[in-house]
Design an enzyme around this catalytic site. Structure first.
Site, PDB file in Angstrom:
ATOM      1  N   ARG A   2      -3.539   1.152  -3.510  1.00  0.00           N
ATOM      2  CA  ARG A   2      -4.272   2.038  -2.590  1.00  0.00           C
ATOM      3  C   ARG A   2      -3.501   2.255  -1.284  1.00  0.00           C
ATOM      4  O   ARG A   2      -3.699   3.269  -0.619  1.00  0.00           O
ATOM      5  CB  ARG A   2      -5.671   1.473  -2.334  1.00  0.00           C
ATOM      6  CG  ARG A   2      -5.722   0.124  -1.692  1.00  0.00           C
ATOM      7  CD  ARG A   2      -7.041  -0.591  -1.914  1.00  0.00           C
ATOM      8  NE  ARG A   2      -7.193  -1.077  -3.277  1.00  0.00           N
ATOM      9  CZ  ARG A   2      -8.266  -1.728  -3.740  1.00  0.00           C
ATOM     10  NH1 ARG A   2      -9.284  -1.953  -2.941  1.00  0.00           N
ATOM     11  NH2 ARG A   2      -8.324  -2.135  -4.982  1.00  0.00           N
ATOM     12  N   LYS A  32      -0.320 -12.804  -8.743  1.00  0.00           N
ATOM     13  CA  LYS A  32      -1.148 -12.735  -9.954  1.00  0.00           C
ATOM     14  C   LYS A  32      -0.907 -13.982 -10.812  1.00  0.00           C
ATOM     15  O   LYS A  32       0.144 -14.601 -10.708  1.00  0.00           O
ATOM     16  CB  LYS A  32      -0.740 -11.509 -10.787  1.00  0.00           C
ATOM     17  CG  LYS A  32      -1.124 -10.170 -10.190  1.00  0.00           C
ATOM     18  CD  LYS A  32      -0.608  -9.046 -11.084  1.00  0.00           C
ATOM     19  CE  LYS A  32      -0.913  -7.678 -10.479  1.00  0.00           C
ATOM     20  NZ  LYS A  32      -2.325  -7.331 -10.554  1.00  0.00           N
TER      21      LYS A  32
END
Length: 486
Positions: A333, A259
């Protein structure tokens, strides 16, 4: 200190109307409060305050706060109970003023809804200052009068549940690691005889063949934990439980798909899903709700290292499906895929998962509401009705086949973890991905990325991690425990 509510008049020129507690106090001081209010400026608008000193020996300072219109109820445009929201916001601002005056105790007018008043007080005063030497003075709010003490106590429990989630999310990632998170929950639940906590180590996770979860965890030096909580509040321990699943990434660097550094510190709260579902169970136990709940939280860090997932790697989930990891920052996920498979072991009445899953959810709804993707209108209705009461709103999002095609069209594996058009409908493709691991007919996925933190949007929460939608989950569980016809 004392916090009293006042309604704004229906007509602009009319005198403002006190709550019954305000009226009683005004009589106690021979009408001085009303008199001072009328000469101190224009009528009080919603959420605005006036403070008066020396009116009564028991209350050196009295804060009068505007509640807005007297008969505000459910607002269909806003999807919440406006009266309750007004009370929460007003009480919070009043209590903070008493805190600024460094008074140790504040009595709070119930304003006609003691639960909402308690929530406003407890949520409004909360602040994470564990690691500061200079702390704000602690203020203890209590109900003024005794008429609604049961509702007040319920509000305190609801608010303390949300504050627990805020505490866990706000704490630095070196203070709340996977093992420390689990320890904290064990400690919180130790006093309840009908709660069992299982802290599953990496070896257990491996025997469960949770290859997707382990692939995320292996990039970090912190060992993963699979936290499993069983609350047996139902009349029968064999009654089908509500299963809550929460994403527990205690720090998310993005992994190899790193990130940007700006704002990365906020990723200490990427375990918001685990924090809210575990706090909801603590609250359910404190309220002694008559239903069985199981909480599942896969806990790990997502870090870049020589052992971390690489873009293009293929991992195998618990149900045998293979997943191409096209972006290592779509890691939540992967954890949830395995946890959802495991959730099907319990003959669940409903499976609800919560996760700070996608930036796309924040883009779609901002901090106004939690996005809900569900295959069950029955489940949706319960969540929606709960959120109207709590003011911590939910909004239904699509689970179309359209999105499923985008995650199943994958060159190397059964599924891609981002879908072939990675930017478009990101929250929806993430939900479609999770749906591939669900066979239960009542399942809901709550994407809480947009409601993770609060700047100033929710007036009764200070700036920082929000702990949303803990109260909505608790209210939902409470409604489920009453709904025997499902």
């Amino acid at each position: 200190g004392l916090v009293l509510g006042i309604y704004s008049s229906e007509k602009d020129e009319g005198a403002a109307q006190f709550t019954s507690a305000g009226d009683a106090f005004d009589r106690l001081v021979s009408g001085k409060l009303r008199e001072l209010l009328s000469i101190s400026g224009p009528p009080l608008k919603k959420g605005k305050t006036r403070i008066f000193h020396g009116l009564h020996q028991d209350f050196p300072s009295v804060v009068v706060v505007g509640l807005g219109k007297k008969n505000a109820g459910v607002n269909d445009q806003e999807n919440w109970n406006e009266g309750k929201e007004n009370i929460r916001a007003a009480v919070a601002v009043g209590c903070r003023q008493i805190q600024d005056l460094e008074m140790p105790c504040v009595e709070v007018d119930s304003c006609g809804d003691a639960q909402a008043a308690a929530e406003g007080a407890i949520l409004g005063l909360h602040e994470y200052n564990e690691l500061k030497q200079k702390k704000k003075p602690v203020v203890t709010p209590q109900l003024h009068g005794s008429a609604e003490s049961e509702a007040w106590q319920k509000g305190v429990i609801y608010a303390e549940g949300q504050n627990l989630a805020r505490y866990l999310m706000e704490a630095p990632a070196n203070y709340v690691t996977p093992s420390k998170f689990a320890e904290h929950m064990e400690q919180k639940l130790r006093s309840f005889s009908n709660v069992k906590v299982h802290v599953r180590p990496e070896s257990w996770i491996a025997t469960q063949q949770m290859g997707a979860f382990l692939s995320v965890a292996k990039g970090s030096a912190e060992p993963p934990i699979f936290l499993e909580i069983h609350y047996s509040g139902g009349a029968n321990t064999n009654d089908s439980p509500l299963v809550l699943v929460g994403k527990g990434v205690t720090f998310d660097s993005g992994g190899i798909s790193l990130k940007p550094s700006a704002g990365m510190d906020a990723m200490r709260a990427d375990m918001g899903g685990a924090a809210t579902i575990c706090s909801a169970i603590v609250t359910a136990a404190a309220l002694n709700l008559p239903l069985n709940i199981i909480g599942l939280a896969p806990l790990c860090e997502n870090m870049p290292s020589g052992k971390a997932n690489k873009p293009g790697d293929v991992v195998r989930a618990k149900n045998g499906k293979t997943i191409q990891v096209d972006n290592t920052d779509a890691e939540g996920r992967l954890l949830l895929a395995d946890a959802l498979c495991y959730a099907h072991n319990f003959n669940a009445r409903a499976i609800v998962n919560a996760a700070t899953l996608t930036g796309a959810m924040d883009v779609a709804l901002g901090s106004a509401a939690t996005g809900v993707f569900t295959n069950s209108s029955w489940l949706w209705t319960h969540l929606y009705e709960a959120s109207i009461l709590t003011g911590d709103r939910v909004w239904r999002m699509p689970l179309f086949e359209h999105y499923t095609k985008q995650v199943t069209d994958c060159p190397l594996a059964d599924l891609s973890n981002i879908g072939k058009y990675s930017r478009a409908g990101g929250a929806c493709t993430a939900a479609a991905f999770l749906k591939e691991f669900v066979t239960a007919s009542h399942w809901a996925h709550l994407d809480i990325a947009g409601v993770m933190s609060n700047k100033d949007e929710v007036p009764y929460l200070r700036k920082g991690m929000a702990g949303r939608p803990t109260r909505t989950l608790v209210e939902f569980a409470a409604r489920l425990s009453q709904d025997s016809h499902s």
